[in-house]
Design an enzyme around this catalytic site. Structure first.
Site, PDB file in Angstrom:
ATOM      1  N   GLU A  37       0.763  -1.255  -0.034  1.00  0.00           N
ATOM      2  CA  GLU A  37      -0.080   0.023  -0.310  1.00  0.00           C
ATOM      3  C   GLU A  37       0.910   1.510   0.089  1.00  0.00           C
ATOM      4  O   GLU A  37       1.921   1.223   0.679  1.00  0.00           O
ATOM      5  CB  GLU A  37      -0.789  -0.033   1.289  1.00  0.00           C
ATOM      6  N   HIS A  99      -4.588   6.822  -0.535  1.00  0.00           N
ATOM      7  CA  HIS A  99      -3.702   5.597  -0.430  1.00  0.00           C
ATOM      8  C   HIS A  99      -4.331   4.389  -1.276  1.00  0.00           C
ATOM      9  O   HIS A  99      -5.653   4.652  -1.851  1.00  0.00           O
ATOM     10  CB  HIS A  99      -3.738   5.054   1.031  1.00  0.00           C
ATOM     11  N   HIS A 101      -5.411   0.357  -2.448  1.00  0.00           N
ATOM     12  CA  HIS A 101      -5.881  -0.773  -1.952  1.00  0.00           C
ATOM     13  C   HIS A 101      -5.677  -1.819  -3.032  1.00  0.00           C
ATOM     14  O   HIS A 101      -5.780  -1.650  -4.373  1.00  0.00           O
ATOM     15  CB  HIS A 101      -7.577  -0.617  -1.687  1.00  0.00           C
ATOM     16  N   ASP A 112     -10.029   2.924   7.790  1.00  0.00           N
ATOM     17  CA  ASP A 112      -9.848   3.905   6.920  1.00  0.00           C
ATOM     18  C   ASP A 112     -11.106   5.111   7.407  1.00  0.00           C
ATOM     19  O   ASP A 112     -10.930   6.251   7.517  1.00  0.00           O
ATOM     20  CB  ASP A 112     -10.233   3.663   5.423  1.00  0.00           C
TER      21      ASP A 112
HETATM   22 ZN    ZN Z   1      -7.351   1.841   3.081  1.00  0.00          ZN
END
Ligand code: ZN
Length: 166
Positions: A37, A99, A101, A112
């Protein structure tokens, strides 16, 4: 893989545009195979009914990267945000977070949602936080208000907007 650049809030009161530069940053961190990530912060300009997202910071070497968790260290990102704010004479500001995934169509985790709520609640200007997840085929785009309410944005089609006006 080309991500959608224009998004609209479900109440039609907010338009959002990601610059080509921002989309390029997203594309360069798409989580395929065992890539970890990644993430950073989003900077841009705020207008009456729109937000232009002009810059996405890249992961810094201080960030922790794991396949299912991105933990952003504030150092590099905050310094970039401060510098952009200064050179733009206060027009380019912190807008939110992004970000990746490892999902084709990304969806926020409980963590999140919790983190976005926390970040939105501690914004000093009281504005909503732009929350973006970069999936393999799609983006998840939402605004998180200080009261943690989420408004998910949908892709905005310019041709549909022109048709509406006729
Ligand atoms: Zn996330």
């Amino acid at each position: 893989m080309q991500y959608v650049s224009d998004w609209i809030a479900s109440d039609d009161l907010l338009l959002l545009n990601f610059s080509d530069e921002v989309l390029k940053v997203f594309q360069s961190y798409v989580q395929t195979g065992s890539r970890p990530e990644s993430g950073g912060i989003l900077l841009g300009t705020v207008h009456d009914r729109g937000i232009l997202v002009t810059k996405a910071t890249r992961p810094s070497r201080f960030d922790l990267k794991f396949p299912y968790l991105f933990d952003r260290a504030p150092f590099g990102h905050r310094a970039i945000a401060r510098r952009q704010w200064q050179i733009s004479k206060g027009t380019v500001r912190y807008i939110g977070e992004w970000h990746t995934h490892p999902q084709d169509k990304p969806y926020p985790s409980g963590l999140d949602l919790h983190e976005w709520g926390r970040l939105a609640a501690c914004r000093q200007d009281g504005r909503s936080l732009l929350s973006v997840i970069v999936g393999r085929n799609d983006l998840y785009v939402a605004m998180t208000a200080a009261d943690r309410h989420q408004n998910q944005l949908k892709p905005y089609s310019v041709s549909a907007a022109i048709a509406d006006r006729c």
